[in-house]
Scaffold this active site. Structure first.
Site, PDB file in Angstrom:
ATOM      1  CG  HIS A  10      -0.309  -0.004   2.530  1.00 30.71           C
ATOM      2  ND1 HIS A  10       0.304  -1.121   3.081  1.00 30.71           N
ATOM      3  CD2 HIS A  10      -0.152   0.980   3.460  1.00 30.71           C
ATOM      4  CE1 HIS A  10       0.787  -0.832   4.268  1.00 30.71           C
ATOM      5  NE2 HIS A  10       0.527   0.445   4.525  1.00 30.71           N
ATOM      6  CG  HIS A  31       0.060   4.063   4.849  1.00 29.48           C
ATOM      7  ND1 HIS A  31      -0.621   3.355   5.819  1.00 29.48           N
ATOM      8  CD2 HIS A  31      -0.838   4.970   4.356  1.00 29.48           C
ATOM      9  CE1 HIS A  31      -1.871   3.819   5.914  1.00 29.48           C
ATOM     10  NE2 HIS A  31      -2.017   4.790   5.038  1.00 29.48           N
ATOM     11  CG  ASP A  77       5.033   2.676   7.325  1.00 32.51           C
ATOM     12  OD1 ASP A  77       4.160   3.177   6.597  1.00 32.51           O
ATOM     13  OD2 ASP A  77       4.771   1.805   8.184  1.00 32.51           O
TER      14      ASP A  77
END
Length: 207
Positions: free
Chosen positions: A85, A87, A89
Site C-alpha cells: 500500500h 503509506h 513506511d
C-alpha cells in the site's frame, strides 16, 4: 518433543536452498536502532528474489545481511518488488533501492543509463505507487532514469497479464502462483498469496 518441533511437510519437502525469508524490517513509524520499516526479502538463491515492501533503509539492511559483494549479487538477480500500500513506511526505500539495482546491473564498460540485455525491474503496487514512480523518474536526467516496469496489484491476478506471465513462467523464480487480495487498511491496500512450485505457501498482508 521432536514431533512438535518438526516443520510442516510442505516446508520439510523443500531443500535448504529453496527459499530464505529475510526480515529486513517488520514495521515502525521511523527507522531506529532496533526497528526498521516494513521490508521482507524472499531470497531464492541463484533463481533470484522478491522484495515484499521497501521501507526506508531496506538497502542498508540488505547490506548488513549479505555484505557488499553479496548485496550486489542480490540486486543483480532481484526479480520483482511488491508494494502492499502507499503509506510511506512501506515504500520510501524504493528510490535508493532502484538506483542501486541500476548500478549493480550496469556492466562496468557500459555508461550508467545505457540500454543492455537485463530486463527492467518489475514493481507491483497500488496506483499511487505507479504515479509516484513516474513523477520521480521525471525529476531525473534522461541518462539516469531507471529501467522499471510497473503493474498494479490487481492486474497481476489476470491470467493474460504480461507481467504475471513473465513472473510465473519466465523469471525462473520458482513461483507456481501469485494472487493479490484486498485488505482492510487504507484505499488500494493489498495482501499477497504466493505458492512455490516446491509446495510452500507464503501469505503477506503489509499492515
Amino acid at each position: 518433543t521432536r514431533e512438535q518441533l518438526s516443520p510442516p511437510q510442505c516446508i520439510a519437502r523443500c531443500g535448504r536452498r529453496e527459499l530464505l525469508a529475510c526480515f529486513l524490517g517488520t514495521g515502525c513509524a521511523a527507522p531506529s536502532t532496533y526497528r526498521a520499516p516494513a521490508a521482507i526479502y524472499l531470497h531464492a538463491f541463484e533463481r533470484g528474489g522478491l522484495l515484499l515492501d521497501a521501507g526506508e533503509g531496506c538497502l542498508g539492511q540488505l547490506g548488513r545481511t549479505f555484505g557488499t559483494a553479496g548485496t550486489a549479487a542480490v540486486l543483480r538477480r532481484l526479480t520483482a518488488v511488491w508494494i502492499s500500500h502507499a503509506h510511506a513506511d512501506h515504500h520510501l526505500g524504493l528510490p535508493t533501492l532502484l538506483a542501486a539495482v541500476e548500478r549493480a546491473r550496469t556492466p562496468p564498460a557500459l555508461p550508467l543509463g545505457a540500454r543492455h540485455a537485463t530486463p527492467p525491474l518489475l514493481v507491483i503496487g497500488p496506483h499511487a505507487i505507479g504515479r509516484w514512480l513516474e513523477r520521480y523518474q521525471a525529476l531525473l536526467p534522461p541518462a539516469r532514469r531507471l529501467r522499471v516496469a510497473f503493474a498494479h496489484n490487481e492486474a497481476v491476478n489476470n491470467p493474460r497479464c504480461t507481467e504475471r506471465h513473465w513472473l510465473l513462467r519466465q523469471s525462473g523464480l520458482g513461483l507456481a502462483s501469485l494472487r493479490s487480495v484486498r485488505v482492510l487498511h487504507c484505499p488500494d491496500a493489498w495482501g499477497v498469496v504466493l505458492d512455490g512450485k516446491a509446495g510452500w505457501r507464503l501469505v503477506y498482508s503489509g499492515d
